[in-house]
Design an enzyme around this catalytic site. Structure first.
Site: not given
Ligand code: IFM
Length: 450
Positions: A76, A120, A165, A291, A293, A350
């Site tokens: 990606r 992005h 995002e 995405n 985290y 992500e």
């Molecule tokens: O680096 C970023 C990315 O550009 C977008 N999602 C989160 C990642 C980590 O912060």
């Protein structure tokens, strides 16, 4: 521990243009809002810029070989709008577009499926000068740009992601001034979010017309939100935080309306919506990119913005970003998205972690914490698939250490360590781990053992 993934599951890694390409003003590329923003003193740690970044623009062939070595099934990346259209509209830059064409050819030759993200965060500065995302026309200019890219690459790229995002682009860029273009106006952030969604809808239409068989989606940063206590007020705060981050994007995309409670809450800050907008925004999607985290834990605080305070849970393990490691949250998020919105397919577009990696005396980067992070999250994906959720692929953020926005080069997310002085790439132990996962189609006794 065994976790076998279905045949055809797409194991990938992700990057974005500004974070890795460099070559910020080469081959007639136009200036982006990030090229401008990083030059404002104090905005980026150490005064870092993406001028050179990982020099991927010149080294993409080498980087595709790294991907091939990992056995990646998908990659990606994002296209830099001002590289293709230096002024944002009109005036195509053939050299810029050709770069992506060569990248796509190299990927296909290596047996890697390209996942192309159109935006992005690097808006052409020329469009910012005309009002940027605050301006409604930008949504149409975005779909014109999408059409330019589609005409060139649509014969080879099957997977298209309109935006990455949009919550971050809207709020960090226009609400809090932490990202380009550095504006601080909550009402504007909401209007920008609306225009981003609108541009998404227009681009979906353009892509459907131009790329027969395209698989089209959008990548959202989502988190499950938990109240800090059982109390009524904290539950309300959690509902609001969920409306702010998750439902504000998921509802319009999948149901064609903004959440009523949030519209009421935002009151006069709510965006101006023109009849027909919501229909455009909710065009059918082939997949949702998630995405993920970390989770968010919140409590009610009348003094905090929107009455929501984000709580640090004591004791939990954290990454270098300060984000709690909470793999279970990925399963809960996928279950919720599937239950409430039923996207046809889901890709985890992500997932990854920053840790302060450095090569040891033996020259190796022993990033055990990243391996543990990835393993636990991959297991949660497997759990989701086992319960019938259509998760079709998983992308590690990121292939390479890279420019982490306001943090500059101080945060390392990569499977490959980048020595920025020499641009040498060094596989971390996590790269070897991930290569084993891919080769074995999941976690086996070997890759899954601690
Ligand atoms: O680096 C970023 C990315 O550009 C977008 N999602 C989160 C990642 C980590 O912060």
């Amino acid at each position: 521990m065994e976790a076998r993934f279905p045949e055809g599951f797409l194991w990938g890694a992700a990057t974005s243009a500004y974070q890795i390409e460099g070559a910020w003003n080469e081959d007639e590329k136009g200036e982006s809002i990030w090229d401008r923003f990083v030059r404002i003193p104090g905005k980026i740690e150490n005064g870092d810029t993406g001028d050179i970044a990982c020099d991927h623009y010149h080294r993409f062939q080498e980087d595709v070989l790294l991907m091939k070595g990992l056995g990646l099934k998908a990659y990606r990346f994002s296209v830099s709008w001002p590289r293709v259209l230096p002024r944002g509209r009109g005036g195509l830059n053939p050299k810029g577009l050709d770069f992506y064409s060569r990248l796509v050819d190299a990927l296909l030759a290596a047996g890697i499926e390209p996942f192309l993200t159109l935006y992005h965060w690097d808006l052409p500065q020329a469009l910012q000068d005309e009002g940027g995302w605050a301006r409604r026309e930008t949504a149409l200019w975005f779909s014109d740009y999408a059409a330019v890219v589609a005409k060139k690459l649509g014969d080879r790229v099957r997977f298209w992601i309109t935006h990455n995002e949009p919550w971050v682009a809207a709020w960090a860029g226009h609400g809090w001034g932490r990202h380009a273009p550095g504006l601080e106006n909550p009402g504007l952030a909401l209007q920008v979010a609306h225009h981003l969604l609108l541009s998404h809808g227009h681009a979906v239409e353009a892509l459907r017309d131009l790329v027969p068989g395209a698989r089209i989606g959008i990548a959202l940063n989502l988190s499950p939100i938990y109240p800090a206590s059982q109390g009524e007020k904290d539950s309300q705060a959690a509902r609001r935080a969920d409306g702010f981050l998750n439902r504000w994007f998921l509802d319009p995309l999948f149901s064609g309306s903004y959440p009523a409670d949030m519209l009421e809450f935002f009151g006069p800050l709510a965006p101006r919506i023109v009849p027909g907008d919501m229909r455009t925004i909710s065009r059918r999607l082939d997949f949702l990119g998630v995405n993920y985290y970390t989770r968010q834990v919140v409590r009610a605080d009348p003094e905090a913005p929107f009455g929501v305070e984000y709580v640090t849970v004591p004791g939990g393990e954290r990454t270098q970003m300060g984000w709690e490691v909470f793999p279970e949250g990925l399963f809960q998020l996928l279950s919720r998205v599937h239950r409430d919105y039923s996207p046809q397919e889901i890709f985890v577009t992500e997932n990854g972690a920053a840790f302060p990696d450095e090569p040891g005396p033996d020259g190796k980067v022993q990033d055990k914490k990243r391996i543990a992070y990835l393993k636990e999250h991959i297991l949660q994906c497997h759990r989701a698939i086992s319960t019938g959720i259509p998760v079709r692929g998983y992308f590690v953020w990121s292939l390479l250490d890279n420019f982490e926005w306001t943090y500059g080069y101080t945060k390392r997310f990569g499977l490959f360590y980048v020595d920025y002085a020499t641009q040498r790439r060094l596989p971390k132990e996590s790269a070897r781990f991930y290569a084993r996962v891919i080769a074995e189609g999941g976690l086996s006794g070997r890759s899954g053992s601690r």
